[in-house]
Design a protein around this motif. Structure first.
Motif, PDB file in Angstrom:
ATOM      1  N   ILE A  37      33.069  26.544  10.439  1.00 16.08           N
ATOM      2  CA  ILE A  37      33.496  26.053  11.760  1.00 16.08           C
ATOM      3  C   ILE A  37      32.281  25.688  12.608  1.00 16.08           C
ATOM      4  O   ILE A  37      32.228  24.619  13.234  1.00 16.08           O
ATOM      5  CB  ILE A  37      34.369  27.113  12.470  1.00 16.08           C
ATOM      6  N   PHE A  38      31.279  26.581  12.619  1.00 17.10           N
ATOM      7  CA  PHE A  38      30.066  26.291  13.391  1.00 17.10           C
ATOM      8  C   PHE A  38      29.363  25.052  12.855  1.00 17.10           C
ATOM      9  O   PHE A  38      28.829  24.243  13.622  1.00 17.10           O
ATOM     10  CB  PHE A  38      29.115  27.493  13.352  1.00 17.10           C
ATOM     11  N   MET A  39      29.353  24.902  11.517  1.00 18.90           N
ATOM     12  CA  MET A  39      28.703  23.739  10.931  1.00 18.90           C
ATOM     13  C   MET A  39      29.436  22.452  11.295  1.00 18.90           C
ATOM     14  O   MET A  39      28.820  21.438  11.609  1.00 18.90           O
ATOM     15  CB  MET A  39      28.637  23.874   9.415  1.00 18.90           C
ATOM     16  N   LEU A  40      30.766  22.489  11.263  1.00 13.42           N
ATOM     17  CA  LEU A  40      31.547  21.299  11.610  1.00 13.42           C
ATOM     18  C   LEU A  40      31.325  20.884  13.063  1.00 13.42           C
ATOM     19  O   LEU A  40      31.210  19.696  13.372  1.00 13.42           O
ATOM     20  CB  LEU A  40      33.040  21.566  11.365  1.00 13.42           C
ATOM     21  N   ILE A  41      31.256  21.877  13.942  1.00 14.96           N
ATOM     22  CA  ILE A  41      31.029  21.553  15.362  1.00 14.96           C
ATOM     23  C   ILE A  41      29.625  21.009  15.569  1.00 14.96           C
ATOM     24  O   ILE A  41      29.415  19.987  16.236  1.00 14.96           O
ATOM     25  CB  ILE A  41      31.257  22.796  16.248  1.00 14.96           C
ATOM     26  N   GLY A  42      28.640  21.686  14.964  1.00 14.82           N
ATOM     27  CA  GLY A  42      27.258  21.282  15.157  1.00 14.82           C
ATOM     28  C   GLY A  42      26.895  19.969  14.485  1.00 14.82           C
ATOM     29  O   GLY A  42      25.878  19.358  14.838  1.00 14.82           O
ATOM     30  N   ASN A  43      27.701  19.554  13.511  1.00 12.49           N
ATOM     31  CA  ASN A  43      27.415  18.312  12.797  1.00 12.49           C
ATOM     32  C   ASN A  43      28.611  17.366  12.839  1.00 12.49           C
ATOM     33  O   ASN A  43      28.890  16.645  11.878  1.00 12.49           O
ATOM     34  CB  ASN A  43      27.041  18.629  11.345  1.00 12.49           C
ATOM     35  N   PHE A  44      29.323  17.391  13.943  1.00 13.72           N
ATOM     36  CA  PHE A  44      30.497  16.542  14.097  1.00 13.72           C
ATOM     37  C   PHE A  44      30.100  15.071  13.983  1.00 13.72           C
ATOM     38  O   PHE A  44      29.061  14.668  14.510  1.00 13.72           O
ATOM     39  CB  PHE A  44      31.169  16.797  15.454  1.00 13.72           C
ATOM     40  N   PRO A  45      30.891  14.261  13.252  1.00 17.06           N
ATOM     41  CA  PRO A  45      30.469  12.878  12.977  1.00 17.06           C
ATOM     42  C   PRO A  45      30.595  11.930  14.165  1.00 17.06           C
ATOM     43  O   PRO A  45      31.149  10.841  14.058  1.00 17.06           O
ATOM     44  CB  PRO A  45      31.418  12.473  11.838  1.00 17.06           C
ATOM     45  N   PRO A  47      27.739  10.625  16.656  1.00 25.40           N
ATOM     46  CA  PRO A  47      26.315  10.715  16.984  1.00 25.40           C
ATOM     47  C   PRO A  47      26.035  11.061  18.443  1.00 25.40           C
ATOM     48  O   PRO A  47      25.101  11.822  18.733  1.00 25.40           O
ATOM     49  CB  PRO A  47      25.786   9.316  16.637  1.00 25.40           C
ATOM     50  N   ALA A  48      26.821  10.526  19.356  1.00 22.02           N
ATOM     51  CA  ALA A  48      26.585  10.811  20.777  1.00 22.02           C
ATOM     52  C   ALA A  48      26.717  12.303  21.059  1.00 22.02           C
ATOM     53  O   ALA A  48      25.942  12.874  21.845  1.00 22.02           O
ATOM     54  CB  ALA A  48      27.572  10.018  21.635  1.00 22.02           C
ATOM     55  N   PHE A  49      27.687  12.946  20.404  1.00 19.50           N
ATOM     56  CA  PHE A  49      27.922  14.384  20.615  1.00 19.50           C
ATOM     57  C   PHE A  49      26.793  15.212  20.007  1.00 19.50           C
ATOM     58  O   PHE A  49      26.249  16.109  20.654  1.00 19.50           O
ATOM     59  CB  PHE A  49      29.268  14.782  20.016  1.00 19.50           C
ATOM     60  N   THR A  50      26.431  14.910  18.740  1.00 18.28           N
ATOM     61  CA  THR A  50      25.380  15.688  18.080  1.00 18.28           C
ATOM     62  C   THR A  50      24.017  15.445  18.747  1.00 18.28           C
ATOM     63  O   THR A  50      23.199  16.368  18.831  1.00 18.28           O
ATOM     64  CB  THR A  50      25.316  15.354  16.576  1.00 18.28           C
ATOM     65  N   ASP A  51      23.774  14.216  19.213  1.00 23.22           N
ATOM     66  CA  ASP A  51      22.526  13.941  19.948  1.00 23.22           C
ATOM     67  C   ASP A  51      22.469  14.743  21.241  1.00 23.22           C
ATOM     68  O   ASP A  51      21.402  15.262  21.621  1.00 23.22           O
ATOM     69  CB  ASP A  51      22.403  12.449  20.267  1.00 23.22           C
ATOM     70  N   TRP A  52      23.617  14.846  21.902  1.00 23.75           N
ATOM     71  CA  TRP A  52      23.692  15.632  23.140  1.00 23.75           C
ATOM     72  C   TRP A  52      23.396  17.107  22.864  1.00 23.75           C
ATOM     73  O   TRP A  52      22.635  17.751  23.587  1.00 23.75           O
ATOM     74  CB  TRP A  52      25.061  15.456  23.767  1.00 23.75           C
ATOM     75  N   LEU A  53      24.002  17.643  21.763  1.00 27.85           N
ATOM     76  CA  LEU A  53      23.737  19.035  21.398  1.00 27.85           C
ATOM     77  C   LEU A  53      22.249  19.240  21.105  1.00 27.85           C
ATOM     78  O   LEU A  53      21.658  20.264  21.486  1.00 27.85           O
ATOM     79  CB  LEU A  53      24.556  19.431  20.166  1.00 27.85           C
ATOM     80  N   ASP A  54      21.657  18.270  20.412  1.00 29.01           N
ATOM     81  CA  ASP A  54      20.241  18.374  20.066  1.00 29.01           C
ATOM     82  C   ASP A  54      19.367  18.302  21.314  1.00 29.01           C
ATOM     83  O   ASP A  54      18.398  19.070  21.462  1.00 29.01           O
ATOM     84  CB  ASP A  54      19.881  17.247  19.094  1.00 29.01           C
ATOM     85  N   ASN A  55      19.697  17.413  22.239  1.00 35.08           N
ATOM     86  CA  ASN A  55      18.907  17.234  23.457  1.00 35.08           C
ATOM     87  C   ASN A  55      18.914  18.470  24.342  1.00 35.08           C
ATOM     88  O   ASN A  55      17.905  18.783  24.984  1.00 35.08           O
ATOM     89  CB  ASN A  55      19.412  16.025  24.248  1.00 35.08           C
ATOM     90  N   ILE A  56      20.041  19.155  24.389  1.00 33.52           N
ATOM     91  CA  ILE A  56      20.109  20.352  25.250  1.00 33.52           C
ATOM     92  C   ILE A  56      19.700  21.620  24.490  1.00 33.52           C
ATOM     93  O   ILE A  56      19.773  22.733  25.029  1.00 33.52           O
ATOM     94  CB  ILE A  56      21.509  20.522  25.868  1.00 33.52           C
ATOM     95  N   LEU A  58      21.080  23.035  21.741  1.00 32.84           N
ATOM     96  CA  LEU A  58      22.131  23.878  21.164  1.00 32.84           C
ATOM     97  C   LEU A  58      22.328  23.672  19.664  1.00 32.84           C
ATOM     98  O   LEU A  58      22.866  24.547  18.981  1.00 32.84           O
ATOM     99  CB  LEU A  58      23.471  23.635  21.876  1.00 32.84           C
ATOM    100  N   LEU A  59      21.909  22.521  19.138  1.00 33.34           N
ATOM    101  CA  LEU A  59      22.166  22.217  17.738  1.00 33.34           C
ATOM    102  C   LEU A  59      21.554  23.265  16.812  1.00 33.34           C
ATOM    103  O   LEU A  59      22.184  23.689  15.833  1.00 33.34           O
ATOM    104  CB  LEU A  59      21.617  20.829  17.394  1.00 33.34           C
ATOM    105  N   GLN A  60      20.339  23.712  17.130  1.00 31.15           N
ATOM    106  CA  GLN A  60      19.681  24.704  16.282  1.00 31.15           C
ATOM    107  C   GLN A  60      20.449  26.025  16.258  1.00 31.15           C
ATOM    108  O   GLN A  60      20.466  26.727  15.242  1.00 31.15           O
ATOM    109  CB  GLN A  60      18.254  24.950  16.785  1.00 31.15           C
ATOM    110  N   PHE A  61      21.143  26.329  17.371  1.00 31.14           N
ATOM    111  CA  PHE A  61      21.892  27.580  17.421  1.00 31.14           C
ATOM    112  C   PHE A  61      23.187  27.485  16.607  1.00 31.14           C
ATOM    113  O   PHE A  61      23.619  28.477  16.006  1.00 31.14           O
ATOM    114  CB  PHE A  61      22.189  27.963  18.880  1.00 31.14           C
ATOM    115  N   PHE A  62      23.808  26.305  16.596  1.00 30.96           N
ATOM    116  CA  PHE A  62      24.984  26.118  15.747  1.00 30.96           C
ATOM    117  C   PHE A  62      24.600  26.257  14.271  1.00 30.96           C
ATOM    118  O   PHE A  62      25.310  26.891  13.484  1.00 30.96           O
ATOM    119  CB  PHE A  62      25.618  24.743  15.999  1.00 30.96           C
ATOM    120  N   ASN A  63      23.458  25.675  13.893  1.00 30.28           N
ATOM    121  CA  ASN A  63      22.996  25.795  12.513  1.00 30.28           C
ATOM    122  C   ASN A  63      22.625  27.238  12.170  1.00 30.28           C
ATOM    123  O   ASN A  63      22.878  27.710  11.061  1.00 30.28           O
ATOM    124  CB  ASN A  63      21.793  24.878  12.271  1.00 30.28           C
TER     125      ASN A  63
END
Length: 427
Positions: A37-45, A47-56, A58-63
């Protein structure tokens, strides 16, 4: 023939080590699904969403959340198999599980760097499954041998039970750890510093032919269908052997997907249980749709209404035993052909890039088809579309056999109705 198959399957199903292995794998399934579930959220297809997670940030925490759950299944399986096996021997399961984890850690190589020492995280996950399985079974066998022969420290009856159990585990635990300690030293002086790699090359690699190759997975499907036709849960017979391998494939895809790399495996846990066995054993959702939409006999019309909902959620038993397909050898051909054809279509569609490969997110087996395909491929429509295609193909495979059965039942119903009418007229 039927009795021999059932006796053989019963022996396999009741074998204590296979039961512990099956229950141990089931115990870590919540970790696998949570991590997915965490992987699906953090890598949702998107790009705008995953880029936003990366910019703030949070992406590293989902991984990390995914790595801390799905990525810990090797350690979890080691504990849970030892725990379940010890319960079957009726010895202290908690102590057995903790000792098995300690043995697993002893055998796992340590990485040294300027920042300090640590364990390779891959061995705490799916890459450590086979060592974990071996260590947990051997350690628990040794543990119960000591305990049942009273080679333990005995405490007075006045000592609280939890304290007494802890002291009971000291002697068995010491000799178990000592045994693995000597094995580690022996392997080191023979030039082997990574027992995980040794096991992978000598045991896991040959077994991997079952889950790394198309002929291997088709063989597994044949075996599962064979047992199902005799009323034996095929997945429970093959699961203890193939599911660790399938989960390794899924985890390899998960790691590659998170790293933005090419996915290495087509055949994974979700490939078999979400894409191949749509609707459960025999791909019977196709049969359920036919019964629900096209039945003329009252018996099948009733069965269709009762079975369509549970089969949509992969619960096939109402149809397997109600139609029935179990012990109904007129249904052998579609029951085996449907999953094999589904495997071939899905495998080659993924191999040639028409359909996305599973990304390693293990989807609960009760997830309905189309939804499961969409999620298993990381939100790709091709994952849903291939399930629609294979269900349609399976409906064509099942149709002549369904029609024959429905006509026979309709003929019987009409005959009974005519008899009842004739009896009423005489009265």
């Amino acid at each position: 023939m039927m009795d021999k198959v059932q006796v053989f399957a019963a022996k396999i199903s009741n074998q204590r080590h296979l039961i512990a292995l099956r229950d141990g794998m089931a115990s870590v399934m919540p970790l696998i699904i949570i991590g997915s579930i965490f992987m699906l959220i953090g890598n949702f297809p998107v790009p705008a969403f995953t880029d936003w997670l990366d910019n703030i940030g949070l992406l590293q925490f989902f991984n990390k959340a995914s790595d801390s759950t799905f990525g810990m299944i090797g350690l979890g399986v080691t504990f849970s198999i030892a725990y379940n096996l010890a319960k079957r021997y009726k010895v202290d399961a908690l102590s057995a599980g903790l000792i098995a984890i300690s043995a697993f850690v002893i055998l796992t190589p340590i990485l040294q760097s300027e920042a300090g020492n640590g364990f390779p995280t891959k061995y705490l996950g799916s890459s450590g499954l086979f060592v974990g399985i071996i260590v947990s079974i051997v350690s628990t066998e040794m543990f119960q041998w000591f305990v049942k022969r009273n080679i333990t420290i005995k405490m007075p009856d006045t000592v609280p039970p939890n304290v007494s159990r802890a002291f009971t585990a000291i002697v068995p635990g010491f000799f178990i750890i000592l045994a693995w300690f000597f094995i580690l030293i022996f392997l080191h002086y023979t030039g082997i510093d990574d027992i995980h790699a040794l096991i992978a090359n000598t045991i896991a690699k040959p077994l991997g032919l079952l889950t790394k190759t198309l002929p291997g997975i088709i063989f597994v499907i044949f075996v599962q269908c064979f047992f199902w036709m005799f009323g034996i849960h095929g997945a429970q017979v093959t699961g203890p052997i193939i599911e660790p391998l399938l989960l390794q494939n899924s985890d390899a895809n998960r790691i590659a997907y998170q790293a933005g790399q090419e996915l290495p495996n087509i055949i994974t846990y979700e490939f078999l249980y979400n894409f191949v066995f749509t609707g459960g054993a025999g791909c019977v959702i196709a049969l359920a749709i036919l019964i629900f939409l096209f039945s003329k006999s009252k018996e099948n019309k009733t069965l269709g209404k009762l079975s369509i909902a549970p089969v949509s959620f992969q619960v096939a038993e109402p149809l397997l035993f109600g139609f029935p397909t179990i012990l109904n050898f007129k249904m052998v051909i579609p029951f085996v052909t449907a999953p094999v054809v589904t495997t071939l279509i899905t495998y080659y569609a993924m191999k040639f890039g028409i359909v996305s490969k599973p990304i390693g997110a293990v989807i609960p087996w009760t997830t309905p088809p189309i939804i499961s395909g969409f999620l298993a491929t990381g939100g790709k429509l091709s994952g849903a579309l291939i399930q629609i295609v294979t269900i349609a193909v399976n409906m064509l495979i099942y149709y002549p056999f369904f029609k024959l059965d429905d006509n026979e039942k309709l003929k019987v119903e009409r005959s009974l109705a005519e008899r009842n009418t004739a009896s009423s007229d005489l009265n």
